[in-house]
Design a protein around this motif. Structure first.
Motif, PDB file in Angstrom:
ATOM      1  N   GLY A 145      10.320  12.758   3.013  1.00  0.00           N
ATOM      2  CA  GLY A 145       9.307  12.076   2.209  1.00  0.00           C
ATOM      3  C   GLY A 145       9.874  10.925   1.415  1.00  0.00           C
ATOM      4  N   LEU A 146      11.139  11.049   1.020  1.00  0.00           N
ATOM      5  CA  LEU A 146      11.750   9.981   0.246  1.00  0.00           C
ATOM      6  C   LEU A 146      11.852   8.695   1.056  1.00  0.00           C
ATOM      7  CD1 LEU A 146      13.172   8.970  -2.305  1.00  0.00           C
ATOM      8  CD2 LEU A 146      15.320   9.900  -1.384  1.00  0.00           C
ATOM      9  N   PHE A 147      12.240   8.855   2.340  1.00  0.00           N
ATOM     10  CA  PHE A 147      12.368   7.657   3.182  1.00  0.00           C
ATOM     11  C   PHE A 147      11.019   6.951   3.334  1.00  0.00           C
ATOM     12  CE2 PHE A 147      11.961   5.737   7.384  1.00  0.00           C
ATOM     13  CZ  PHE A 147      12.983   4.810   7.343  1.00  0.00           C
ATOM     14  N   TRP A 148       9.965   7.744   3.601  1.00  0.00           N
ATOM     15  CA  TRP A 148       8.652   7.120   3.795  1.00  0.00           C
ATOM     16  C   TRP A 148       8.127   6.551   2.476  1.00  0.00           C
ATOM     17  CZ3 TRP A 148       7.359   5.595   8.214  1.00  0.00           C
ATOM     18  CH2 TRP A 148       7.756   6.297   9.361  1.00  0.00           C
ATOM     19  N   LEU A 149       8.448   7.172   1.369  1.00  0.00           N
ATOM     20  CA  LEU A 149       8.006   6.624   0.095  1.00  0.00           C
ATOM     21  C   LEU A 149       8.645   5.271  -0.170  1.00  0.00           C
ATOM     22  CD1 LEU A 149       6.504   6.915  -2.580  1.00  0.00           C
ATOM     23  CD2 LEU A 149       8.490   8.180  -3.479  1.00  0.00           C
ATOM     24  N   VAL A 150       9.978   5.181   0.047  1.00  0.00           N
ATOM     25  CA  VAL A 150      10.660   3.903  -0.155  1.00  0.00           C
ATOM     26  C   VAL A 150      10.135   2.856   0.817  1.00  0.00           C
ATOM     27  CG1 VAL A 150      12.903   2.752  -0.055  1.00  0.00           C
ATOM     28  CG2 VAL A 150      12.707   5.004  -1.121  1.00  0.00           C
ATOM     29  N   GLY A 151       9.964   3.261   2.073  1.00  0.00           N
ATOM     30  CA  GLY A 151       9.459   2.304   3.062  1.00  0.00           C
ATOM     31  C   GLY A 151       8.074   1.800   2.732  1.00  0.00           C
ATOM     32  N   THR A 152       7.183   2.717   2.256  1.00  0.00           N
ATOM     33  CA  THR A 152       5.811   2.312   1.917  1.00  0.00           C
ATOM     34  C   THR A 152       5.808   1.349   0.726  1.00  0.00           C
ATOM     35  OG1 THR A 152       4.995   4.441   2.717  1.00  0.00           O
ATOM     36  CG2 THR A 152       3.533   3.159   1.296  1.00  0.00           C
ATOM     37  N   LEU A 153       6.598   1.666  -0.328  1.00  0.00           N
ATOM     38  CA  LEU A 153       6.643   0.767  -1.475  1.00  0.00           C
ATOM     39  C   LEU A 153       7.204  -0.604  -1.094  1.00  0.00           C
ATOM     40  CD1 LEU A 153       7.891   3.240  -4.248  1.00  0.00           C
ATOM     41  CD2 LEU A 153       5.580   2.345  -3.907  1.00  0.00           C
ATOM     42  N   SER A 154       8.236  -0.599  -0.214  1.00  0.00           N
ATOM     43  CA  SER A 154       8.794  -1.889   0.211  1.00  0.00           C
ATOM     44  C   SER A 154       7.773  -2.679   1.008  1.00  0.00           C
ATOM     45  CB  SER A 154      10.055  -1.645   1.041  1.00  0.00           C
ATOM     46  OG  SER A 154      11.037  -0.950   0.290  1.00  0.00           O
ATOM     47  N   ALA A 155       7.024  -2.007   1.887  1.00  0.00           N
ATOM     48  CA  ALA A 155       6.012  -2.709   2.681  1.00  0.00           C
ATOM     49  C   ALA A 155       4.912  -3.263   1.796  1.00  0.00           C
ATOM     50  CB  ALA A 155       5.434  -1.761   3.736  1.00  0.00           C
ATOM     51  N   MET A 156       4.476  -2.465   0.785  1.00  0.00           N
ATOM     52  CA  MET A 156       3.433  -2.963  -0.116  1.00  0.00           C
ATOM     53  C   MET A 156       3.926  -4.166  -0.917  1.00  0.00           C
ATOM     54  SD  MET A 156       1.795   0.599  -1.554  1.00  0.00           S
ATOM     55  CE  MET A 156       0.724  -0.317  -2.655  1.00  0.00           C
ATOM     56  N   THR A 157       5.187  -4.094  -1.377  1.00  0.00           N
ATOM     57  CA  THR A 157       5.728  -5.239  -2.129  1.00  0.00           C
ATOM     58  C   THR A 157       5.787  -6.484  -1.261  1.00  0.00           C
ATOM     59  OG1 THR A 157       7.051  -3.699  -3.451  1.00  0.00           O
ATOM     60  CG2 THR A 157       7.690  -6.015  -3.494  1.00  0.00           C
ATOM     61  N   ALA A 158       6.287  -6.320  -0.017  1.00  0.00           N
ATOM     62  CA  ALA A 158       6.354  -7.468   0.896  1.00  0.00           C
ATOM     63  C   ALA A 158       4.966  -7.996   1.214  1.00  0.00           C
ATOM     64  CB  ALA A 158       7.079  -7.052   2.179  1.00  0.00           C
ATOM     65  N   TRP A 159       3.984  -7.062   1.361  1.00  0.00           N
ATOM     66  CA  TRP A 159       2.619  -7.489   1.679  1.00  0.00           C
ATOM     67  C   TRP A 159       2.019  -8.297   0.518  1.00  0.00           C
ATOM     68  CZ3 TRP A 159      -2.073  -5.689  -0.572  1.00  0.00           C
ATOM     69  CH2 TRP A 159      -3.222  -6.158   0.063  1.00  0.00           C
ATOM     70  N   MET A 160       2.268  -7.852  -0.726  1.00  0.00           N
ATOM     71  CA  MET A 160       1.725  -8.596  -1.871  1.00  0.00           C
ATOM     72  C   MET A 160       2.384  -9.960  -2.017  1.00  0.00           C
ATOM     73  SD  MET A 160       1.056  -5.709  -4.835  1.00  0.00           S
ATOM     74  CE  MET A 160       2.690  -5.009  -4.734  1.00  0.00           C
TER      75      MET A 160
END
Length: 845
Positions: A292-307
């Motif tokens: 879950g930690l990997f997917w959490l970091v990946g999701t936050l990074s994707a959201m930051t890049a998307w914004m």
């Protein structure tokens, strides 16, 4: 709405280092915006890459630990299997020593073998084989199939254990082997223990192990539970056990996300490299996929890049909108200045408020000279000032002409040109009229072209009058003649009688003949004239008795200048051409008759030989009768029998002559509904004499229930006779042996291009056709025979095509060699009855 802060302004608010500040100021604003956007985006991706690298490193460490555990367990399992094999080997060697000391006979061997097979399930069979490769005693487990068991007294099958038997004899040591994989010995391991008697080789004890049972009972249970254990041969093929499925395509692309199972293999002693034990670790953890930690970091990074990307795109859209607005304004200004139509705007009082560049170029006056002027305007000619003043008053009162009006305009240098003005209301953004908009176009050149077109029309009319074809145009539903050239007037006068007569004889839709019909039926029932006008033109050949001429009539629909739908008819005198076609048809008919005569002339010697047989028989019968009558040694029954035989021979000779006469008789083409079988029979009988003379066998097949064809049977027989005779000559020239001198004639139904046809094919075993001959096969007067005239195949193809069929020739190959040739042609089944008369002339074309 507040102004948004650009990335460059935001970046400048942070105090950077002195050297970085100098570098930053040297960049252009667009590059500053790009760097301001890319810097945080790169930082996010680097952070994500660092997290992924950390997970990958931890996974590799875990795989290394698992690999060490796999190696330990595999070596432990290998030792267990090795000890089990060595124990069985020691037991078999003790039995071998007892046999060598003559302490064990075959019956006791069977008992001890049975005891071992029952006690050790991996043993499948034990056999005692002497030095002559004969089985003295053998015992197999009950699970072994009967056809796999070895029986006492049998000789060891050749090739089965030949090499290992000889190796055990030479080495005098136990030898392990795996027999060649077959359906009856798959998964077996053999042990050859040599026997010695007083120092000499006395045979072997053959022990056969089940590799699957060896794996099941030899590998420890705790190892088999943790790994996928398998026994492999020297080539890596799995003999027994299980395996872990191969990693999927996603796992091959991302091995640190879906790791491959750890695997280790080692040879099994004392067998050697021929038997390898392999263990593959089952996946006991979900790896990074379940973290879950990997997917959490990946999701936050994707959201930051998307914004970040969304903010960057928003800024870019605003800049693009600003640039588009500037470009649109410049484009509209450039378009107004480059358009060739002059534009003039006036207010409600008639004062000029705007002129474009084209208007100024047309009149020669500048924008400063025209804007703000009231009538009369300087570009009005003095002589037309009153007329133009009245026109302007009508414009200001709203009385405008939709189609515009033509005026003369004076340039600044005093020259005049023709112009057309179009006036419309000028409406502002609120929907209120603020003035009038006038567009002016220079029509001096169109007026000149219109005059030229009028002169061209006069020349075109002159050409139509001089044509050697009759041209007439009349509206549908009327007897009015809209146009008629000189030749039509010479033939039919100035009335529509000739036009209607040609339309009626040509079979094209024409005109109503009476006013009653026009009153009772709606003209064209509302059909659109545009579709009738698009119909392709039709043509026909008719004979006009009043003129004594054959005319080729072509007609089409067109829209007349007044909008009415009319029909144009063009008639050309083709009497000379029709006469030439009739002469050509007559000459071709004579060529067909000559071709048949030539064919029978070539077959004359064979026909004479064929007629000689019945005539000789008749002569013999008559001489015999005369002799016996003179000697008064004949009875009435014998006399009648001899006369009947004489009559049959005379009838046979008459049939031969009649068949030849009907074939060569010259007649007009006569197409009738003819059966196929009689035509084939007649052709075969005609050519049978020639085939027997050349010692060629003919096999013909006619399919059952063939439909009748609308053909001339004599012409079809001529084609078949020509093809069969050519096939026999090809076989004779190829000098084929007696067994290879054959022709095959087949008549079968086919479906070609969605139509039902009957195909005739003649296949021979001759030397085939050369490529250069194939290209000129149907060329007139071309022949490969020294005495040939070169008209046979040309006439054959003409006859077939006149019946709406096609002819084809091809070589038959036996590998790279030419084994013969096949000529085929087909005739369509549904040939229209009403087309046969016109097609008969095409036979002789």
């Amino acid at each position: 709405m507040q102004d948004s802060v650009t990335p460059s302004e935001l970046h400048e608010s942070v105090p950077p280092a002195p050297w970085l500040k100098r570098w930053w100021r040297r960049q252009t604003p667009s590059r500053q915006d790009r760097f301001a956007m890319l810097a945080p985006l790169v930082a996010v991706f680097l952070f994500l890459a660092a997290i992924a690298s950390a997970f990958a490193y931890l996974r590799l460490e875990e795989e290394d630990r698992e690999m060490e555990a796999v190696k330990r367990d595999v070596e432990y399992a290998q030792q267990r299997v090795r000890l089990r094999l060595l124990e069985r080997q020691e037991q078999l060697m003790r039995i071998a020593r007892d046999i060598s000391n003559q302490e064990v006979d075959p019956d006791e061997f069977v008992g001890r073998a049975e005891s071992m097979v029952i006690q050790y399930p991996e043993l499948q069979a034990l056999s005692w084989i002497d030095e002559r490769r004969r089985i003295k005693a053998s015992y197999s487990a009950p699970s072994v199939a009967s056809f796999q068991q070895r029986l006492a007294g049998e000789v060891l099958r050749a090739g089965e254990t030949e090499t290992m038997y000889s190796l055990a004899r030479d080495l005098q040591q136990p030898v392990y082997s795996q027999p060649t994989a077959r359906a009856d010995n798959a998964g077996l391991l053999q042990l050859h223990v040599p026997l010695t008697e007083q120092g000499r080789f006395a045979g072997v004890i053959l022990g056969e192990y089940s590799i699957d049972s060896l794996l099941r009972y030899g590998v420890p249970t705790e190892v088999a539970a943790k790994y996928a254990v398998a026994l492999l041969d020297g080539n890596g093929q799995m003999l027994a056990g299980t395996t872990v499925p191969v990693r999927s395509a996603a796992g091959q692309l991302l091995p640190w996300i879906t790791p491959q199972a750890n695997s280790y293999e080692v040879p099994v002693s004392p067998v050697g490299n021929g038997l390898v034990i392999r263990a593959q670790a089952y996946r006991t953890s979900l790896g990074v996929i379940g973290s879950g930690l990997f997917w959490l970091v990946g999701t936050l990074s994707a959201m930051t890049a998307w914004m970040l990307i969304g903010n960057w795109r928003h800024v870019r859209r605003r800049l693009q909108a600003q640039r588009a607005l500037v470009a649109e304004t410049n484009f509209r200004r450039a378009m107004e200045n480059s358009v060739l139509t002059g534009m003039r705007a006036m207010d409600m009082q008639g004062r000029i408020t705007y002129v474009n560049h084209a208007f100024c170029q047309m009149t020669g006056w500048s924008e400063q000279d025209l804007v703000g002027r009231k009538p009369p305007f300087p570009y009005w000619p003095d002589e037309d000032r009153d007329l133009l003043t009245a026109r302007l008053e009508d414009e200001l009162q709203g009385r405008t002409t939709p189609g515009g009006f033509q005026v003369r305009v004076k340039r600044r240098d005093g020259s005049l040109f023709d112009a057309r003005l179009y006036v419309s209301r000028l409406i502002d953004a609120k929907g209120q009229q603020t003035g009038w908009m006038t567009s002016m176009t220079d029509i001096t050149e169109p007026n000149r072209i219109r005059e030229q077109l009028q002169a061209s029309h006069e020349r075109f009319t002159t050409v139509l009058e001089a044509l050697d074809a009759s041209v007439s145009v009349a509206p549908l539903g009327s007897e009015e003649l809209l146009f008629a050239n000189k030749l039509y007037r010479q033939w039919f006068g100035t009335h529509t009688v000739g036009h209607l007569q040609m339309v009626a004889q040509a079979g094209t839709p024409g005109h109503a003949r009476s006013d009653e019909t026009m009153d009772e039926v709606d003209s064209y029932v509302g059909l659109p004239t545009g579709q009738l006008d698009a119909v392709h033109s039709g043509n026909a050949e008719i004979f006009v008795p009043e003129l004594g001429k054959w005319l080729e009539v072509r007609s089409r629909y067109l829209n007349w200048v007044d909008g009415r739908l009319a029909q144009m008819v063009i008639a050309t005198d083709i009497s000379a051409r029709r006469h030439a076609e009739e002469q050509a048809a007559l000459q071709a008919e004579r060529a067909q008759s000559a071709s048949r005569l030539i064919t029978m002339g070539e077959m004359a010697s064979s026909v004479a030989h064929e007629l000689n047989q019945p005539l000789t028989a008749i002569n013999n019968y008559c001489n015999g009768l005369l002799t016996r009558i003179r000697s008064r040694q004949i009875q009435e029954d014998d006399l009648l029998a001899a006369l009947e035989k004489t009559a049959r021979q005379a009838q046979r000779a008459g049939q031969i002559i009649q068949r030849i006469r009907s074939f060569v008789k010259r007649s007009e083409p006569n197409r009738t509904l003819s059966e196929i079988a009689p035509m084939v029979t007649e052709a075969v009988e005609l050519v049978e004499i020639e085939l027997r003379r050349r010692n060629v066998k003919l096999a013909h097949f006619v399919a059952a229930r063939l439909p009748a064809l609308m053909v001339d049977p004599i012409l079809i027989e001529q084609v078949l006779v020509n093809l069969l005779k050519n096939a026999a000559e090809s076989i004779d020239l190829a000098r084929r042996g007696p067994s290879a001198r054959s022709i095959e004639l087949r008549v079968v139904p086919r479906q070609i291009d969605a139509q039902e046809v009957v195909e005739f094919s003649v296949r021979d075993t001759g030397r085939g056709l050369a490529p250069e001959v194939m290209d000129r096969l149907y060329e007139a007067f071309f022949s490969t025979k020294a005495e040939g005239m070169g008209i046979g195949l040309n006439l054959c193809r003409t006859i077939v095509e006149s019946h709406q069929g096609r002819m084809h020739a091809q070589n038959i190959y036996n590998g790279p060699d030419v084994a013969g040739c096949e000529f085929s042609f087909w005739i369509p089944v549904n040939v229209a009855m009403n087309n046969t008369a016109g097609k008969d002339a095409g036979v002789t074309a």
